[in-house]
Scaffold this motif. Structure first.
Motif, PDB file in Angstrom:
ATOM      1  N   TRP A 266       4.119  -0.607   1.556  1.00 58.29           N
ATOM      2  CA  TRP A 266       3.676  -1.988   1.426  1.00 58.29           C
ATOM      3  C   TRP A 266       2.386  -2.170   2.210  1.00 58.29           C
ATOM      4  CZ3 TRP A 266       2.290  -5.711   4.869  1.00 58.29           C
ATOM      5  CH2 TRP A 266       2.051  -6.994   4.341  1.00 58.29           C
ATOM      6  N   SER A 267       1.427  -2.814   1.575  1.00 61.62           N
ATOM      7  CA  SER A 267       0.174  -3.188   2.231  1.00 61.62           C
ATOM      8  C   SER A 267      -0.439  -4.306   1.406  1.00 61.62           C
ATOM      9  CB  SER A 267      -0.780  -2.002   2.342  1.00 61.62           C
ATOM     10  OG  SER A 267      -1.201  -1.574   1.055  1.00 61.62           O
ATOM     11  N   THR A 268      -1.409  -4.956   1.977  1.00 59.18           N
ATOM     12  CA  THR A 268      -2.059  -6.053   1.272  1.00 59.18           C
ATOM     13  C   THR A 268      -3.564  -5.908   1.392  1.00 59.18           C
ATOM     14  OG1 THR A 268      -2.128  -8.471   1.015  1.00 59.18           O
ATOM     15  CG2 THR A 268      -2.121  -7.604   3.272  1.00 59.18           C
ATOM     16  N   SER A 269      -4.266  -6.718   0.633  1.00 51.94           N
ATOM     17  CA  SER A 269      -5.717  -6.654   0.639  1.00 51.94           C
ATOM     18  C   SER A 269      -6.269  -7.073   2.001  1.00 51.94           C
ATOM     19  CB  SER A 269      -6.280  -7.561  -0.451  1.00 51.94           C
ATOM     20  OG  SER A 269      -7.683  -7.651  -0.356  1.00 51.94           O
TER      21      SER A 269
ATOM     22  N   ASP B 102      -0.243   4.617   1.201  1.00 51.05           N
ATOM     23  CA  ASP B 102      -1.139   3.683   0.525  1.00 51.05           C
ATOM     24  C   ASP B 102      -2.317   4.464  -0.037  1.00 51.05           C
ATOM     25  OD1 ASP B 102      -2.519   1.522  -0.425  1.00 51.05           O
ATOM     26  OD2 ASP B 102      -3.062   0.710   1.533  1.00 51.05           O
TER      27      ASP B 102
ATOM     28  N   GLN C  55      -4.534   2.821  -2.307  1.00 51.16           N
ATOM     29  CA  GLN C  55      -5.481   1.843  -2.835  1.00 51.16           C
ATOM     30  C   GLN C  55      -6.779   1.882  -2.023  1.00 51.16           C
ATOM     31  OE1 GLN C  55      -5.184  -0.120  -5.523  1.00 51.16           O
ATOM     32  NE2 GLN C  55      -3.188   0.791  -5.977  1.00 51.16           N
TER      33      GLN C  55
ATOM     34  N   ARG D 238      -7.888  -2.543   3.627  1.00 46.81           N
ATOM     35  CA  ARG D 238      -6.459  -2.807   3.519  1.00 46.81           C
ATOM     36  C   ARG D 238      -5.933  -3.349   4.849  1.00 46.81           C
ATOM     37  NH1 ARG D 238      -5.096  -3.381  -1.277  1.00 46.81           N
ATOM     38  NH2 ARG D 238      -2.937  -2.776  -0.811  1.00 46.81           N
ATOM     39  N   TRP D 239      -4.705  -3.909   4.777  1.00 46.32           N
ATOM     40  CA  TRP D 239      -4.100  -4.456   5.998  1.00 46.32           C
ATOM     41  C   TRP D 239      -2.587  -4.284   5.937  1.00 46.32           C
ATOM     42  CZ3 TRP D 239      -0.565  -8.105   7.603  1.00 46.32           C
ATOM     43  CH2 TRP D 239      -0.638  -8.509   8.945  1.00 46.32           C
ATOM     44  N   VAL D 240      -2.025  -3.863   7.069  1.00 45.33           N
ATOM     45  CA  VAL D 240      -0.575  -3.819   7.253  1.00 45.33           C
ATOM     46  C   VAL D 240      -0.253  -4.433   8.613  1.00 45.33           C
ATOM     47  CG1 VAL D 240      -0.166  -1.787   5.802  1.00 45.33           C
ATOM     48  CG2 VAL D 240      -0.693  -1.491   8.238  1.00 45.33           C
TER      49      VAL D 240
END
Length: 307
Positions: free
Chosen positions: A21-24, A98, A100, A104-106
């Motif tokens: 799991w990670s987000t933009s 990840d 992508q 990125r941000w976790v």
């Protein structure tokens, strides 16, 4: 009293890559800038007023919490370039990978281990190996490999790059001893004459050996193949002798065919009647002409064969 049998060692737990799991990071960057602007605005606004005790307490709370939030958000940022990945861990436990690219941000307490999944090229050292017939040869290879499973590469072997180098050397030695260097009669699969088959088998061998490390070999081939210096001269003379014998054999087979064809056509067209002695003489002369290394010198016979 008999001793207890040794207990088998526990097998290594194999790790498989999964998506983390990670987000933009760009969205979190906006949140970071908004909090930073709010902190600056809070300081400027507070400096131009005469606050009460409750306002001072609120200001001190925001001064502590806002910078802490900014630090936590900043620690969660990381960048991934094209054909690069990041393995995400939580207190040593693997949580996923990840792939992508971009910012990125976790969560800031998650660990991030970057690993390249780009193609790598290795030219092995020249190895001295005994081929199938026991002849010492020198052999080297070029291998194009890449990481296909980041979890296996990072957590199933200690150093995957060193592991690749050692397994390449082992596979090249195995292939080199599995086939003869050369076969003058071209009846066997050889290292020198069967490049496609040998390279394909070397690739399969490497993929089998490197599967435990999550490594895939895309292409490989032999870059150096020669007899060892101590036997190179002798093997060269042997190759030359075998080549001469093979050439002589082909030459004799062709000469016999031509002589047979000449005698058959002379008899069928009634050009000349040959008894056994004249036939033997003609065969001898034709074989000398066809198999001789020098040009034949014609001799005119003005008499008869029996004079």
């Amino acid at each position: 009293m008999s001793a207890d049998p040794a207990l088998p060692s526990d097998p290594m737990a194999s790790t498989r890559e999964r998506t983390a799991w990670s987000t933009s990071g760009y969205l979190m960057l906006l949140v970071f800038l908004a909090l930073a602007f709010l902190l600056i605005l809070r300081v400027v606004t507070f400096a131009g007023t005469e606050p009460s005790d409750s306002q001072v307490a609120g200001f001190l709370g925001s001064i502590v919490l806002l910078p802490l939030a900014l630090v936590l958000i900043a620690k969660g940022f990381y960048m991934i370039q094209p054909n690069q990945a990041a393995a995400i861990t939580l207190f040593g436990a693997y949580r996923g990978t990840d792939r992508q690219p971009g910012l990125r941000w976790v969560w800031p307490w998650m660990g991030k281990i970057r690993i390249s999944v780009r193609a790598n090229n290795i030219v092995s050292e020249k190895l001295k190996v005994n081929d199938l017939r026991g002849n010492p040869i020198e052999i080297a290879s070029n291998v194009v490999w890449r990481v296909s499973d980041t979890a296996q590469a990072l957590f199933d072997v200690d150093d995957y790059k060193a592991f690749v180098v050692v397994q390449i050397e082992s596979a090249v030695r195995s292939i080199g001893s599995r086939y003869p260097y050369d076969d003058i009669e071209h009846q066997e699969v050889t290292l020198r004459g069967s490049h496609d088959q040998v390279n394909a088998e070397l690739r399969d061998e490497l993929n089998s050996r490197l599967a435990v490390a999550g490594i895939t070999v895309d292409d490989c081939g032999l870059t150096h193949l020669a007899y060892a210096p101590e036997i190179a001269g002798a093997m060269l003379r042997r190759q030359q002798a075998e080549a001469v014998i093979s050439a002589r054999k082909k030459l004799v087979e062709g000469a016999v065919t031509m002589v047979e064809m000449a005698l058959t056509q002379l008899s069928e067209k009634n050009v000349v009647e040959l008894d056994d002695e004249r036939r033997a003489t003609m065969v001898s002369n034709l074989m000398v002409v066809l198999c001789g290394e020098r040009e034949a010198q014609p001799v005119l016979n003005t008499g008869t064969l029996y004079q």
